[in-house]
Each structure stands twice: as C-alpha cells, then as structure tokens.
Scaffold this active site. Sequence first.
Site, PDB file in Angstrom:
ATOM      1  N   CYS A  18     -12.561 -42.239 -69.834  1.00 29.37           N
ATOM      2  CA  CYS A  18     -12.781 -43.632 -70.178  1.00 29.37           C
ATOM      3  C   CYS A  18     -11.624 -44.216 -70.966  1.00 29.37           C
ATOM      4  O   CYS A  18     -10.707 -43.508 -71.393  1.00 29.37           O
ATOM      5  CB  CYS A  18     -14.072 -43.802 -70.969  1.00 29.37           C
ATOM      6  SG  CYS A  18     -14.127 -42.904 -72.506  1.00 29.37           S
ATOM      7  N   GLY A  56     -11.223 -45.478 -66.020  1.00 28.24           N
ATOM      8  CA  GLY A  56     -12.626 -45.333 -65.670  1.00 28.24           C
ATOM      9  C   GLY A  56     -13.081 -46.458 -64.785  1.00 28.24           C
ATOM     10  O   GLY A  56     -12.813 -47.621 -65.093  1.00 28.24           O
ATOM     11  N   ASN A 130     -14.126 -42.207 -76.284  1.00 30.32           N
ATOM     12  CA  ASN A 130     -13.388 -41.452 -75.269  1.00 30.32           C
ATOM     13  C   ASN A 130     -13.196 -40.045 -75.812  1.00 30.32           C
ATOM     14  O   ASN A 130     -12.607 -39.863 -76.876  1.00 30.32           O
ATOM     15  CB  ASN A 130     -12.039 -42.110 -74.997  1.00 30.32           C
ATOM     16  CG  ASN A 130     -11.159 -41.306 -74.040  1.00 30.32           C
ATOM     17  OD1 ASN A 130      -9.950 -41.382 -74.110  1.00 30.32           O
ATOM     18  ND2 ASN A 130     -11.761 -40.537 -73.156  1.00 30.32           N
ATOM     19  N   GLY A 131     -13.679 -39.048 -75.100  1.00 37.17           N
ATOM     20  CA  GLY A 131     -13.520 -37.679 -75.555  1.00 37.17           C
ATOM     21  C   GLY A 131     -14.688 -36.818 -75.132  1.00 37.17           C
ATOM     22  O   GLY A 131     -15.505 -37.197 -74.297  1.00 37.17           O
ATOM     23  N   TYR A 270      -0.237 -37.869 -65.698  1.00 37.59           N
ATOM     24  CA  TYR A 270      -1.042 -38.589 -64.718  1.00 37.59           C
ATOM     25  C   TYR A 270      -1.856 -39.753 -65.268  1.00 37.59           C
ATOM     26  O   TYR A 270      -1.895 -40.825 -64.682  1.00 37.59           O
ATOM     27  CB  TYR A 270      -1.991 -37.594 -64.025  1.00 37.59           C
ATOM     28  CG  TYR A 270      -2.962 -38.222 -63.061  1.00 37.59           C
ATOM     29  CD1 TYR A 270      -2.523 -38.801 -61.873  1.00 37.59           C
ATOM     30  CD2 TYR A 270      -4.327 -38.245 -63.324  1.00 37.59           C
ATOM     31  CE1 TYR A 270      -3.419 -39.383 -60.978  1.00 37.59           C
ATOM     32  CE2 TYR A 270      -5.226 -38.815 -62.443  1.00 37.59           C
ATOM     33  CZ  TYR A 270      -4.772 -39.378 -61.272  1.00 37.59           C
ATOM     34  OH  TYR A 270      -5.647 -39.962 -60.405  1.00 37.59           O
TER      35      TYR A 270
END
Length: 494
Positions: A18, A56, A130-131, A270
């Site tokens: 995300c 996301g 996020n995580g 990426y």
Amino acid sequence: MNGDSFFDPEEDKPRDECGVAGVYLNDVSQHNDTALQPMNAATLIYYALYALQHRGQESAGIAVSDGTEVKVHKEMGLVADVFRAEHLADLQGQISIGHVRYSTSGGCRIENAQPMLSRFKLGTVAVAHNGQLVNYEQIKEMLEETGSMFTSTSDTEVILKLIAKSYKKGLERALTDTIQMIKGSFALCVMTENCLIGARDPNGIRPLCLGKLENGWMLASESCAIDAVNGTFVRDINPGEIVIINDDGVLSFEFGEKTSKRSCIFEYIYFARPDSVVDQISVEEARLRMGAMLAKESAVPADVVVGVPDSGLCAALGYARATGVPYAMGIVKNKYIGRSFIAPTQKERENMVFVKLNALKNELSGKRVIVIDDSIVRGTTSRRLVQIIRRAGAKEVHFRVSSPPVKFPCYFGIDMPSRSGLISSAHDVEEIRKEIGADSLAFLSADGMLEACRSCNPAQYGFCKGCFTGEYPISVPGELNGRSTSGTGDVYGN
C-alpha cells in the site's frame, strides 16, 4: 486477489501492499489576510493517492477532519473509481489521511480497506498503515481477552485498538505505548480531530517522508506524492521517529532503542516510482547504476538492449550506457489492462502476457537482443517475454535481471509467494534459463546490487534484503515461516 478468477497484469512481480499519505493545513481563520481561503485537505490527498496508485490497486480511502468531526470514504477499486466530485465535496476539512491498498487472496474485501476509524469517548482516531506486524496474532489475542472485537483480518486494526486503549494517557503516550508493542515493519499516518501523526518502524523498512505545503505539511510513502500537490520535499522520517503535526508546526521525537537502518531494497529495484527519492537515494539513479553494474558483471555481445516496461527501463538504459550497445524501445506495454481482466485458467492467465506486452519487430528482427527485467519471481512472464521477442524475429535473446535471484518470502510488507512459488528457490540459473527459453541468463549479484545503491548515497548503508538472502532484520515467528504474508496487512498468505 484470487488468481483463479482474474488476470493479474503484474502476475510475476512481488507487490508492495500500500501507499499512505497525510496532509495538515494550518487554520487560515487565524490569518488577517481575507484573500487566504481555506483549502480542502482531502482534495490534496486525492491527488497524492493518484501518485501512489502503483503501490496498491484494490482499494482506496480518505479520512478527513474539520476540527470537530472525522469522516471517511473508502471503497474497493482504483482511486479514480472510488472518488467522485460529490465525495470530495463531502470530505471537507483541514486534516486528512489516505491509503491505497493491495491484498492477497482472502483479504480483498471492504472490511480491510483503509484508513480505519475508531470513535470512542475521548475522541476519534483514524489510521493508515503500510507494513506488516509479525506479532499480530499475539497482540490480537491479548486484546480479545480484554474485550476488544475485530471486524477485519488486517493488522492495522490491532494498531488502532492499541492506540484507543491507551488514549486516556494522552496522544503522545498512546502512540509510544502502541509502537513499542508492535513488531515488524510499519509506516503510519494517524489522524485525530486536530492533529496529524507520522511514525516509522525502528528499522525504517517501509518508507515515509515529510513535505512542506504552502499552508501546511504533508506525509507520504514517496516523494512523488509531495511533488504531485506542488509541495516541497523536506526529509525522510527517520527510523524509530514519531512526528506530530499541528498549528504549532512539526514536533519530532524518537521511541525505543536505536537499531540499524534496514530500508527495503526492493523499493529501488521495483516498487517506488523512478521520480521518487527514498532515504536520500534517487530511485532512477539507483536503477541506472544497477543496470551499469549488471553490464559490468555479465556483458554479452549484442546488437540492442531493451527494457521490460516499466520498472526495467532505467536498468536497461544504464546497461546500454555502460556497454555502448544501442538502447531501443523494443517492448510496448498495453496500459489499459485492469485487474478485472478475466482469465479463468492458469494457461489463459499466462497467455495474457501476450495481450499486455508486444515487441517492435523493426527494432528486434534479425538482432541479438539483451532484455533487462528488474526481477524474476515465478518465471511465467519471463518465459512469455522470450517468446514475444523471438516471435519478433530476434536472432538471440539474452535475459538479464537487475537484482539477485529471489529465493525467500517477505514478512515485512511485500506480497511475495511462499518459497515453493519462487522459481529461484528450487532451480539454479541454468535451469531457469532453460525454463524461460533464453540463450543466456544472468542476475545481478547481491554485492553488485548493494554497491549500486550505496554509490548513490554512501551514508545510506543499511538495507533489508531478506528475500534474496533469507536474513531478516527482525526475527520472524515460527508460524510465519514458509508462507507469504500480506503486508497491509491481511494476515493470510497466498
């Protein structure tokens, strides 16, 4: 997303779970300049989420406060599908946080969409995360034993419950207590009725940065989101740092013991957009240098170098510059294939690569082609790419990868297959070369990858590279070993 029902256009890539963003706009009513009109923080978050859409694509949400009330709107789908003009008109306020999410199978449902909101006697708290928490199960069990009820399978709800549980001690103490309990990776945007908070895990695995707006401040997963609203990048949030933003400015303090910095190196390979700067390293420059290092390690006689759109393009350009082999736009990407493109069978899903990517015959026919991709995960797309290039008339196809072989799953915020789904976990380079049908295959070495990143910023020396080496910055509970986790985090694997 269940792979048996839909075609995933990035099927052979790991996924960051995300992106998060937060905006705090100063109370303009305090100013004497009547020409200074209040801005809508939610509108700025909307633009920021557009810039973070690559992180996301399954759900999006925005929460906003007008100083007395917190509202939230979130749905499944892309930012453009979730928010319409009437939604933004209703989301009025000067503080806002937003979230875009990707989940694994079993987690793609509205209950897991963020931001998550909790209203209780002392106020309202909204959280975007996020995580991935590696001690999610233990904390959830503890909270359930003391009367908490859960409506999602997301570890973000655990964070929300912990903050609410300690909120009577004051916001700063509640945040500190919560963050000292949770273990894993996290970049948080937290919002109350009157302040915005950002926090980053002690290892700094997931990115978070601070920006200055004309009339306030901004937090975001990547600097490109700050650029998207015409803000000015200020700095990265430090590992183990909490920032509290209100009309007095930015208050910063650290929690816990200092640990070694371990930024996720896949951000540079990426995930992040090339126009972002993550932990003082330009993503574009890192990819160019990875391509150059790949050329140094595994050059091969060829007529043309092409990159796989989009994240392989910078590395291909770096490779071409280092070798002097001409760079060409040999592969074209169809950008209009969404995640709802139906492909019921595995065979059909694999063949959809032909719909997504095509080769330019004029560039490749009769030539020895070096094709650069950023990674190989399952190998499916790589095999189809080689077929596409040969079909365009290439005389030779030499496959080069600007990262080491991915051999281990990630437990800190990347949806990575279990080891059984990683082609490099069970096969050596020669076996993979035969499997994808290339004339030659080479990966960037781990040392070369690290040297490329460190050369962009010698002060940034610590990276999480567990998916390549199996060595993680945080010990992983035994029950997580051998399966993927989902990093937003839905706790169920693929």
